[in-house]
Design a protein around this motif. Sequence first.
Motif, PDB file in Angstrom:
ATOM      1  N   ASP A 180       0.797  -1.227   0.000  1.00 40.33           N
ATOM      2  CA  ASP A 180       0.000   0.000   0.000  1.00 40.33           C
ATOM      3  C   ASP A 180       0.829   1.277   0.000  1.00 40.33           C
ATOM      4  OD1 ASP A 180      -2.204  -1.637   0.133  1.00 40.33           O
ATOM      5  OD2 ASP A 180      -2.692  -1.191   2.222  1.00 40.33           O
ATOM      6  N   ARG A 181       2.070   1.233   0.479  1.00 42.73           N
ATOM      7  CA  ARG A 181       2.833   2.464   0.710  1.00 42.73           C
ATOM      8  C   ARG A 181       4.277   2.411   0.192  1.00 42.73           C
ATOM      9  NH1 ARG A 181       0.346   6.053   3.644  1.00 42.73           N
ATOM     10  NH2 ARG A 181      -1.513   5.484   4.803  1.00 42.73           N
ATOM     11  N   MET A 182       4.496   1.627  -0.829  1.00 41.91           N
ATOM     12  CA  MET A 182       5.857   1.457  -1.329  1.00 41.91           C
ATOM     13  C   MET A 182       6.504   2.788  -1.714  1.00 41.91           C
ATOM     14  SD  MET A 182       7.362  -0.810  -4.548  1.00 41.91           S
ATOM     15  CE  MET A 182       6.126  -2.059  -4.334  1.00 41.91           C
ATOM     16  N   VAL A 183       5.807   3.596  -2.466  1.00 39.13           N
ATOM     17  CA  VAL A 183       6.390   4.877  -2.908  1.00 39.13           C
ATOM     18  C   VAL A 183       6.716   5.743  -1.698  1.00 39.13           C
ATOM     19  CG1 VAL A 183       5.945   7.014  -4.181  1.00 39.13           C
ATOM     20  CG2 VAL A 183       5.302   4.816  -5.176  1.00 39.13           C
ATOM     21  N   GLN A 184       5.785   5.849  -0.776  1.00 41.23           N
ATOM     22  CA  GLN A 184       5.999   6.665   0.420  1.00 41.23           C
ATOM     23  C   GLN A 184       7.210   6.166   1.214  1.00 41.23           C
ATOM     24  OE1 GLN A 184       2.747   6.500   3.195  1.00 41.23           O
ATOM     25  NE2 GLN A 184       3.624   8.028   4.539  1.00 41.23           N
TER      26      GLN A 184
END
Length: 177
Positions: A45-49
Amino acid sequence: MKDNLTIRGVNGNITIKRLVNGYPHIRAKDELDLYYGLGYMHATDRMVQMWLMKILGMGRASELLMATPQMIETDKYMRWIDLAGDAAREVSLIPAETRPMMEAYCLGVNAGVKASSLPLEFRMVGYHPDEWTLADVMLAAKMIGYVGLASTQADVEKFIFQMLQNGVDAARVKELF
């Protein structure tokens, strides 16, 4: 991700179900598997972040993403405050009872990255996430604290300006702070 997913964790199976609001509900019989599942879902859900925080915290954004003058200055500053170096040095201080949980979390993050397609943002700049490590967990905590501190300071400064703009006597503002 499908609404229901079963994956293999450190010691057993993990069932992940998306709740109506989109949040993952992670079930496992073993505590380490819960941390693995949490890492898996964070990566999903939050790889980029997560990787942006890591890249910025390491002072490598101009190298890995975009070499603008502002980004170079940001990288210089982040290298100067050396949150990444502090995080790497603090890995040896992780208590023995906590380390397996953090390691399971990192394994889950790395499995989640492998199971996911590369996000559009990363494809656009040609970036491929490297392995998530214990030092990255420590760096993320430091970055969250740093950004939170900066945000709180900005809020206080805004509050002071608003008080002065609304006629609160400067002496009373000084007394308050």
